[in-house]
Enzyme design. Sequence first.
Site, PDB file in Angstrom:
ATOM      1  N   GLU A  33      -6.052  -7.808  -1.778  1.00  0.00           N
ATOM      2  CA  GLU A  33      -6.686  -7.694  -0.463  1.00  0.00           C
ATOM      3  C   GLU A  33      -8.137  -7.299  -0.675  1.00  0.00           C
ATOM      4  OE1 GLU A  33      -4.983  -5.113   2.485  1.00  0.00           O
ATOM      5  OE2 GLU A  33      -2.928  -5.773   2.115  1.00  0.00           O
TER       6      GLU A  33
ATOM      7  N   GLU B 141       0.792  -1.234   0.000  1.00  0.00           N
ATOM      8  CA  GLU B 141       0.000   0.000   0.000  1.00  0.00           C
ATOM      9  C   GLU B 141       0.823   1.282   0.000  1.00  0.00           C
ATOM     10  OE1 GLU B 141      -3.107  -0.298   2.983  1.00  0.00           O
ATOM     11  OE2 GLU B 141      -4.177  -1.751   1.744  1.00  0.00           O
TER      12      GLU B 141
END
Length: 393
Positions: free
Chosen positions: A340, A212
């Site tokens: 995810e 991320e």
Amino acid sequence: MLAGNGLVYPVLGFASCVAFIYMSLGDLRFTFQQPKMGFVERNGTHFFVDGKPLYVNGWNSYWLMDQAVEEFSRPRVRAMLQAGAKMGLTVCRTWAFNDGSYNALQISPGHFDERVFKALDRVIVEARKHGIRLILCLVDNLHAFGGKAQYVKWAWEQGVALSSSNDSFFFDPSISKYFKTYLKTVITRKNSITGIEYRDDPTIFAWELINEPRCASDASGDTLQSAYFEELQDWIEDMATFVKSMDKNHLLTVGLEGFYGPTTPGKLSLNPGEWASEVGTDFIRNFKIPNIDFASVHVYPDHWIAGQELQDQLKFIYKWMKSHIDDGDKELRKPVLFAEFGLSNRNKNFQPSQRDTFYKAVFDIIYKSVRKNRSGAGALAWQFMAGGMEDYK
Ligand SMILES: *[C@@H]1O[C@H](CO)[C@@H](O)[C@H](O)[C@H]1NC(C)=O
Ligand SMILES: *[C@@H]1O[C@H](CO)[C@@H](O)[C@H](O)[C@H]1NC(C)=O
Ligand SMILES: *[C@@H]1O[C@H](CO)[C@@H](O)[C@H](O)[C@H]1NC(C)=O
């Protein structure tokens, strides 16, 4: 040796014979015992193993290495991989880093704890045993287990002049050097159990450069917004080239959340909010980098558009996922992995049936993509824990 000892000390002779075979076969002994596994490859918008298409149904357990360090928690690793395999899952995404935290793999720049490396060795062996491949993530944008902030702290401690921003992780030359040392150490690590270097081990599905990434997280206002997009793009290109120079066997990705950026103004409205267009990431441009083999996208309607009704969140994910699958087919010509997706049980008024609905929506979209031979390659649930880990987040 065998005959002589065998006559006089038959028992000892047998024991030393076994020991001798053990030693002379050395590492190979284990290699032979491991289940056969081919490397995951990519051709166009699909993954392949041994020439057959591979779709991914998997999960995230970031904690495998961490829990494999100490004896009391080690059984959780096997329990999780066993449970995953039993559910028919074949890929697990997990952290192959711990920078400066408790039980750190990298204690300080370039200094590694062999005990923790052995834990990672075990995780890889155990995964293979259960037919699970691993996506190994190499650093975190967030600060659990150190992350980019730890690298910046190290640079400060070593008296390297740099900006106080944690985003200097992406542009400070000393920090790049630290990170490359870490990359090289992990990628060329020789597994202490199998004797196989990580870069030669097909248990590893892919490397993921960073989880991320966002670059502009603590923008001070004196740097132009556009500069942050350039820093992150340059960093990905530089690190991808470096990884590929050492490892041609494995696929490589970046753990981007999937936000559109300045090169695709027409797609900004698909982002979950205006904020998402300003975090330094640019989905299409970042994943067009030739050394990056497939795209990663995260799916978190409950965080990104919190407060909206589940029906509206489902509408969002349908558009979000479909748009990225279109990109994989038309813009990138690469597989798109939803690395995810999750719905937290800490949400207000959470009910398990909401999660069932959410999971089904994600799987339906993937299934439809597969039916149509499109770029949606699979999805990884966030996240699964083993028994006794109720307090982990
Ligand atoms: C990739 O797939 C195409 C057909 O879609 C095939 O012609 C080509 O040989 C494949 N390339 C490799 C390296 O397998
Ligand atoms: C699926 O798409 C690939 C391009 O990624 C193409 O090479 C292949 O022929 C297609 N297969 C079918 C069955 O349409
Ligand atoms: C960098 O990250 C650390 C850890 O999250 C945080 O304490 C610190 O305030 C951050 N630095 C800046 C300049 O935001």
